[in-house]
Motif scaffolding. Structure first.
Motif, short mmCIF file in Angstrom:
data_model
loop_
_atom_site.label_atom_id
_atom_site.label_comp_id
_atom_site.label_asym_id
_atom_site.label_seq_id
_atom_site.Cartn_x
_atom_site.Cartn_y
_atom_site.Cartn_z
N THR A 29 1.02 -1.10 -0.11
CA THR A 29 0.02 0.07 -0.04
C THR A 29 0.79 1.19 -0.02
O THR A 29 0.48 2.18 -0.72
CB THR A 29 -0.93 -0.13 1.17
OG1 THR A 29 -1.58 -1.17 1.48
CG2 THR A 29 -2.02 0.93 1.13
N VAL A 32 2.69 1.71 -3.56
CA VAL A 32 1.99 2.09 -4.44
C VAL A 32 1.40 3.60 -4.40
O VAL A 32 1.43 4.40 -5.07
CB VAL A 32 0.52 1.19 -4.36
CG1 VAL A 32 -0.67 2.02 -5.48
CG2 VAL A 32 0.62 -0.15 -4.69
N GLN A 33 1.22 3.93 -2.84
CA GLN A 33 1.19 5.37 -2.78
C GLN A 33 2.07 6.20 -3.08
O GLN A 33 2.25 7.24 -3.47
CB GLN A 33 0.74 5.55 -1.27
CG GLN A 33 0.28 6.81 -0.83
CD GLN A 33 0.13 7.06 0.51
OE1 GLN A 33 1.16 6.56 1.50
NE2 GLN A 33 -0.34 8.27 0.95
N ARG A 35 4.30 5.99 -5.64
CA ARG A 35 4.26 5.56 -7.06
C ARG A 35 5.56 4.78 -7.38
O ARG A 35 6.54 5.17 -8.28
CB ARG A 35 4.50 6.88 -7.88
CG ARG A 35 3.29 7.85 -7.69
CD ARG A 35 3.33 9.43 -8.34
NE ARG A 35 2.39 10.18 -7.77
CZ ARG A 35 1.24 10.05 -8.59
NH1 ARG A 35 0.99 9.31 -9.66
NH2 ARG A 35 0.22 10.87 -8.17
N PHE A 155 3.24 7.09 6.07
CA PHE A 155 2.06 7.62 5.37
C PHE A 155 2.33 9.09 5.02
O PHE A 155 2.12 9.57 3.85
CB PHE A 155 0.75 7.78 6.40
CG PHE A 155 -0.50 8.42 5.75
CD1 PHE A 155 -1.06 7.92 4.71
CD2 PHE A 155 -0.85 9.57 6.50
CE1 PHE A 155 -2.07 8.54 4.23
CE2 PHE A 155 -1.97 10.27 5.79
CZ PHE A 155 -2.59 9.86 4.49
N VAL A 156 2.95 10.02 5.87
CA VAL A 156 3.41 11.10 5.47
C VAL A 156 4.20 11.27 4.47
O VAL A 156 4.20 11.98 3.40
CB VAL A 156 3.81 12.06 6.94
CG1 VAL A 156 4.24 13.24 6.38
CG2 VAL A 156 2.55 12.03 7.83
N CYS A 158 4.95 9.12 2.29
CA CYS A 158 4.50 8.66 0.90
C CYS A 158 3.67 9.76 0.12
O CYS A 158 3.40 9.89 -0.89
CB CYS A 158 3.85 7.17 1.09
SG CYS A 158 4.96 6.00 1.41
N GLN A 159 2.95 10.39 1.21
CA GLN A 159 2.03 11.56 0.53
C GLN A 159 2.88 12.47 0.02
O GLN A 159 2.63 13.10 -1.09
CB GLN A 159 1.01 11.94 1.89
CG GLN A 159 -0.20 12.88 1.41
CD GLN A 159 -1.31 11.91 1.44
OE1 GLN A 159 -1.34 10.65 2.02
NE2 GLN A 159 -2.21 12.36 0.53
N ASP A 160 3.86 13.30 0.74
CA ASP A 160 4.57 14.22 0.23
C ASP A 160 5.82 14.17 0.92
O ASP A 160 5.93 14.52 2.32
CB ASP A 160 3.66 15.38 0.51
CG ASP A 160 4.40 16.75 -0.01
OD1 ASP A 160 5.55 16.75 -0.25
OD2 ASP A 160 3.53 17.72 -0.48
N VAL A 206 -3.79 -4.14 -3.65
CA VAL A 206 -3.80 -2.73 -3.08
C VAL A 206 -4.91 -2.05 -4.41
O VAL A 206 -5.61 -1.19 -4.02
CB VAL A 206 -2.42 -1.96 -3.07
CG1 VAL A 206 -2.73 -0.54 -2.83
CG2 VAL A 206 -1.71 -2.62 -2.21
N GLN A 210 -8.44 -0.15 -3.41
CA GLN A 210 -8.82 1.26 -3.76
C GLN A 210 -9.88 1.50 -4.53
O GLN A 210 -10.44 2.52 -4.54
CB GLN A 210 -7.54 1.77 -4.15
CG GLN A 210 -7.05 1.79 -5.59
CD GLN A 210 -5.57 2.26 -5.82
OE1 GLN A 210 -4.88 2.36 -4.88
NE2 GLN A 210 -5.50 2.55 -6.80
#
Lengths: 277, 250
Positions: A29, A32-33, A35, A155-156, A158-160, A206, A210
Motif C-alpha cells: 500500500t 503504490v502510494q 508511485r 503515510f506522511v 509517501c503522501q508528500d 492494493v 482502492q
C-alpha cells in the motif's frame, strides 16, 4: 478442504501463503502510494542474482537472496534520491543487471543450470520446508511490525516527501526502511509465487482495495484481506486442478481486481447520487 | 536567513537574501511568477538546499533543528499519491506527526486537535470523504487544516490563495486572523493578497531573486508594488540581447 490439510507439505504451503498474502499488500500500500509499484519487480530481479549466488557458494539461497535483495533495494533508493535518473529508469537498470547476473552465476555453480532457477522464478510453494516456513514467519512479522510502528510516518512520507521533511521526519531513513521492507517481502513471497510474480502480491490487492474504499487505512486492511484470500484460495484450488499455484494465485488476484473495478464504479455512482439528491 | 543563495541547475534563483522573521509577524512574500517566492520559503525551512549563506530555524540550522512541531508547512498543493485513497481526516490527522511518539498510539489530544482543525476549515461533516474527490479550494483547506492540527507556532504557507475560490479565501483570512490574535507567526507566499491584506504586517517583495522591498505592506508604498500590478513577464526585460538582435541588419 479437509483432505487438503492431511498432507504436511500442504499445511506448510498454506501457512506460507497466508503469511505472504498478509504481509505483501501491507507494505505494498505504501509502495503504490509512493508511485513505486514496480519496485517489487526490480528487487525481485535482483534477488535472482542472490539465489544464484547461494547455489554458487553452497549457502542457503533464501539467505543470499535476502542479502542481495536488501542491497539492491538500498541501491534503488539511493539512485532515486540522489541521482538525476528517475525512479523507473533506475528500476529498469536493476531489472537487466539482476537477471543477467543470476543466469551468469548459476551457470558457474556446480550442477547449476537455468532450470535450477525456474523454481525461484515461478515459485515452488509445495516444496517449502519447515525451516522455510520459520524464515517466512519471522520476516512476515518483521514486515507487519514495521508497518505497525512506522505506519503514520510512512503515510506522511509517501503522501508528500517535502511535508515529511518539514515535519522533521527522518526522510532518508524512512525511505530506506520502505525499500528494505519491500526487499524482505520479495524474498518471502519468492517461494510462493516466484520472483517474476512477486510484485503482483504487493500491487494487485492494493489496486483492488482502492476501488472500493475511501481511506488509506481501509484500503490497506482490505488489500490484506484480498491478498490473503488470493494466496490461500489460489493455492487450495491448484491442489485440485493441476496448475502451478503461483500463476493461479496471481490470476485469482487479478480476477478480484476486475470484479472490484465493476463493483467500485457501481458503488461510486450510487454514492454520488446520494450526495446530490 | 543571511546571504541566502539558491541555485537550481546552476542558475541562481535567489541571490543574497537577508531575511529575519520575528515572532508574531505576518509576513507576505510577494512577487511575480518565477521571482523565487516559493523557493525562498522552502529555503527558509531547509527544504531547498542553499548554495551559499545560511538559514536558521529558531536559532538552529535545519539539520540540527529538532522542534519541528513549532512549524506548520502548507505546500502549494496536495499531492494525492499513487491513487491510494486517503480520507480528509487521515490527511489532517497526519499533521500531528511531529508531536507524536513512534511507539505510542494516537492519543485523545491528537483526535481533539484533528477535530478542531477540521471544524476550523468547515470540513468536519466531510471528514470521511476521500481527499481525491475535493476541488482545488477544498484541498487547500485540507492542507491548512493539516498544519492547524499540529498546533505550530509558525505557519509557512506556499500560495495558500492560488486557484482558490472566494469563499475559501475568506475562510483562510478568518482562520489566519484567529491565529494572529493568538500571537502565531505566519509567513505566506502570495501572488495576490485579496482578503488577507488587512492581516499582513510586513511585505517582502522579490524581484529576480533579490528582495526589492521589505517593510510595511504594499498599500503604503504606492501602486507600483501593489499585488496584481507586477504582471510583466519575469524574464522579459532581463533577457540578454542575442547576437542576431544586436548585429545591425541591412
Amino acid at each position: 478442504m479437509i483432505d487438503l490439510l492431511r498432507y504436511d507439505f500442504m499445511q506448510r504451503a498454506l501457512i506460507a501463503a497466508f503469511l505472504v498474502g498478509l504481509a505483501a499488500p501491507a507494505i505494498g500500500t505504501f509502495i503504490v502510494q509512493r508511485r513505486l509499484a514496480l519496485l517489487g519487480d526490480g528487487i525481485g530481479h535482483v534477488a535472482l542474482t542472490g539465489v544464484a549466488l547461494g547455489f554458487l557458494t553452497g549457502t542457503a539461497p533464501v539467505l543470499t537472496a535476502v542479502v542481495v535483495a536488501v542491497l539492491g533495494a538500498v541501491a534503488i533508493e539511493l539512485v532515486r534520491a540522489r541521482g538525476r535518473t528517475s525512479g523507473d529508469v533506475a528500476l529498469a537498470l536493476l531489472f537487466y543487471g539482476g537477471i543477467a547476473g543470476g543466469v551468469l552465476l548459476i551457470s558457474l555453480a556446480p550442477g547449476g543450470s537455468n532450470a535450477t532457477l525456474m523454481s525461484y522464478l515461478f515459485g515452488s510453494i509445495s516444496s517449502v520446508t519447515v525451516q522455510d516456513v520459520q524464515v517466512i514467519a519471522l520476516l512476515a512479522v518483521a514486515v507487519l511490525g514495521v508497518v505497525a510502528v512506522f505506519g503514520r510516518e510512512l503515510f506522511v512520507l509517501c503522501q508528500d516527501e517535502e511535508v515529511a521533511r518539514a515535519a522533521g521526519l527522518p526522510v532518508r531513513l524512512l525511505s530506506l526502511l520502505i525499500a528494505v521492507t519491500a526487499a524482505l517481502t520479495v524474498v518471502i513471497a519468492m517461494r510462493v509465487v516466484g520472483l517474476l510474480l512477486v510484485s503482483a502480491l504487493m500491487v494487485v490487492p492494493v489496486a483492488t482495495g482502492q476501488q472500493l474504499t475511501r481511506g488509506f487505512r481501509s484500503t490497506m486492511l482490505l488489500a490484506m484481506l484480498f491478498g490473503m484470500t488470493a494466496t490461500v484460495g489460489g493455492l487450495a484450488s491448484s491442489f485440485y486442478v493441476e496448475v502451478p499455484p503461483g500463476a493461479l494465485i496471481v490470476l485469482v488476484a487479478l480476477g478480484g481486481f476486475v470484479l472490484a473495478l465493476g463493483l467500485g464504479r457501481f458503488v461510486r455512482r450510487s454514492r454520488s447520487q446520494e450526495s446530490q439528491p | 536567513m543571511s546571504g541566502g543563495q539558491v541555485s537550481l541547475d546552476r542558475r541562481p534563483v535567489l541571490r543574497g537574501i537577508d531575511l529575519t522573521v520575528r515572532s508574531g509577524e505576518v509576513v507576505a512574500v510577494l512577487g511575480a511568477n518565477g521571482s523565487g517566492k516559493s523557493t525562498l520559503v522552502r529555503a527558509l525551512l531547509g527544504l531547498a538546499p542553499l548554495s551559499g549563506g545560511s538559514t536558521l530555524l529558531y536559532g538552529k540550522p535545519p539539520a540540527r533543528f529538532r522542534e519541528w512541531w513549532r512549524i506548520g508547512y502548507v505546500p502549494q498543493r496536495l499531492s494525492v499519491g499513487g491513487g491510494v485513497p486517503a480520507t480528509i481526516r487521515e490527511v489532517v490527522a497526519s499533521g500531528r506527526i511531529s508531536r507524536q511518539s513512534r511507539f505510542r498510539p494516537t492519543s485523545a489530544a491528537d483526535a481533539a486537535a484533528t477535530a478542531r482543525a477540521l471544524e476550523a476549515v468547515g470540513l468536519a461533516d466531510r471528514a470521511g470523504d476521500p481527499v481525491q474527490a475535493l476541488s482545488g479550494g477544498q484541498q487547500q483547506r485540507v492542507l491548512i487544516a493539516r498544519a492547524l492540527a499540529g498546533e505550530p507556532d509558525t505557519f509557512v504557507m506556499d500560495e495558500p490563495t492560488a486557484g482558490v475560490d472566494a469563499a475559501s479565501q475568506q475562510l483562510l483570512a478568518d482562520t489566519l486572523s484567529g491565529l494572529v490574535e493568538q500571537g502565531r507567526t505566519v509567513v505566506l507566499v502570495a501572488h495576490e493578497l485579496g482578503p488577507l491584506e488587512p492581516l499582513v504586517t510586513r511585505a517582502v517583495v522579490l524581484r529576480d531573486g533579490c528582495v526589492c522591498h521589505d517593510g510595511p505592506p504594499p498599500k503604503a508604498v504606492g501602486a507600483h508594488a501593489l499585488p496584481g500590478h507586477d504582471h510583466v513577464h519575469p524574464h522579459a526585460e532581463e533577457r540578454p540581447a542575442g547576437p542576431l538582435d544586436w548585429r545591425p541588419t541591412s
